[in-house]
Design an enzyme around this catalytic site. Structure first.
Site, PDB file in Angstrom:
ATOM      1  N   HIS A   1       0.830  -1.208   0.000  1.00 53.17           N
ATOM      2  CA  HIS A   1       0.000   0.000   0.000  1.00 53.17           C
ATOM      3  C   HIS A   1       0.865   1.259   0.000  1.00 53.17           C
ATOM      4  O   HIS A   1       1.990   1.266   0.504  1.00 53.17           O
ATOM      5  CB  HIS A   1      -0.932  -0.001   1.203  1.00 53.17           C
ATOM      6  CG  HIS A   1      -2.029  -1.014   1.103  1.00 53.17           C
ATOM      7  ND1 HIS A   1      -3.050  -1.085   2.024  1.00 53.17           N
ATOM      8  CD2 HIS A   1      -2.280  -1.987   0.186  1.00 53.17           C
ATOM      9  CE1 HIS A   1      -3.875  -2.061   1.680  1.00 53.17           C
ATOM     10  NE2 HIS A   1      -3.422  -2.626   0.575  1.00 53.17           N
TER      11      HIS A   1
ATOM     12  N   CYS B   1      -2.574  -0.228   7.532  1.00 52.79           N
ATOM     13  CA  CYS B   1      -1.824   1.007   7.289  1.00 52.79           C
ATOM     14  C   CYS B   1      -2.002   1.991   8.443  1.00 52.79           C
ATOM     15  O   CYS B   1      -1.048   2.661   8.844  1.00 52.79           O
ATOM     16  CB  CYS B   1      -2.243   1.638   5.966  1.00 52.79           C
ATOM     17  SG  CYS B   1      -1.620   0.741   4.521  1.00 52.79           S
TER      18      CYS B   1
ATOM     19  N   CYS C   1      -6.516   1.775   5.279  1.00 57.82           N
ATOM     20  CA  CYS C   1      -7.000   0.508   5.828  1.00 57.82           C
ATOM     21  C   CYS C   1      -6.467   0.366   7.256  1.00 57.82           C
ATOM     22  O   CYS C   1      -5.614   1.139   7.706  1.00 57.82           O
ATOM     23  CB  CYS C   1      -6.543  -0.664   4.955  1.00 57.82           C
ATOM     24  SG  CYS C   1      -4.774  -1.050   5.076  1.00 57.82           S
TER      25      CYS C   1
ATOM     26  N   GLU D   1       0.736   4.015   1.689  1.00 58.29           N
ATOM     27  CA  GLU D   1       1.155   4.520   3.004  1.00 58.29           C
ATOM     28  C   GLU D   1       2.389   3.774   3.501  1.00 58.29           C
ATOM     29  O   GLU D   1       3.329   4.377   4.030  1.00 58.29           O
ATOM     30  CB  GLU D   1       0.026   4.362   4.032  1.00 58.29           C
ATOM     31  CG  GLU D   1      -1.247   5.097   3.668  1.00 58.29           C
ATOM     32  CD  GLU D   1      -2.275   4.227   2.952  1.00 58.29           C
ATOM     33  OE1 GLU D   1      -3.475   4.420   3.202  1.00 58.29           O
ATOM     34  OE2 GLU D   1      -1.881   3.347   2.142  1.00 58.29           O
TER      35      GLU D   1
END
Length: 159
Positions: free
Chosen positions: A71, A102, A99, A73
């Site tokens: 992801h 993260c 999410c 992040e």
């Protein structure tokens, strides 16, 4: 007279541009880590360096999620870690609400505020974690005047 773009919209526009590098079309996500109004790291959804990308070989699905990508992040945090840059007392500007995994990493890394553009599966677990740990989050919208102003400036340069 030209309007100068506010910091929040400036950084969010950067995240939106960075998202265009994502290699998993299921979610084009970009993020910008900021400290004292300076960008210290960026990331987008993409595969591990050297591994195949979803765009090239397809998705790697587990329980309805593509697990081939890291992801955005996480990639922002990893970029800072690789370069020895502290993420304490930073803000993140991310195209999609984070999410839960993260959110945990961002909180643990010292991110003090989360700014996002799209509501995206806003997880009750993420919201509870941010509240419990005192991490505020804010949805940032882009004033179309800045986009149109840029388009006009580019058109003027081309002519």
């Amino acid at each position: 007279m030209r309007k100068r773009i506010p910091w929040k919209q400036y950084f969010m526009m950067q995240a939106l541009v960075i998202a265009q590098r994502s290699t998993c079309a299921r979610a084009l996500v970009g993020s910008v880590l900021v400290k004292d109004n300076r960008i210290i790291g960026t990331g987008y959804n993409g595969s591990v360096t050297g591994a195949p990308h979803c765009d090239d070989v397809g998705h790697q699905m587990v329980d309805g999620h593509c697990v081939r990508t890291i992801h955005s992040e996480m990639n922002s945090l990893i970029q800072c870690a690789k370069n020895g840059v502290s993420t304490a007392a930073t803000e993140i500007y991310v195209t999609h609400f984070p999410c839960y995994n993260c959110a945990k990493a961002l909180t643990q890394a010292g991110v003090k505020k989360v700014n996002y553009y799209f509501d995206y599966h806003d997880s009750p677990l993420t919201i509870a974690l941010f509240k419990e740990c005192g991490v505020p989050y804010e949805q940032i919208k882009i004033d179309r005047d800045y986009v149109e102003q840029l388009a006009q400036m580019l058109a003027d340069v081309e002519n």
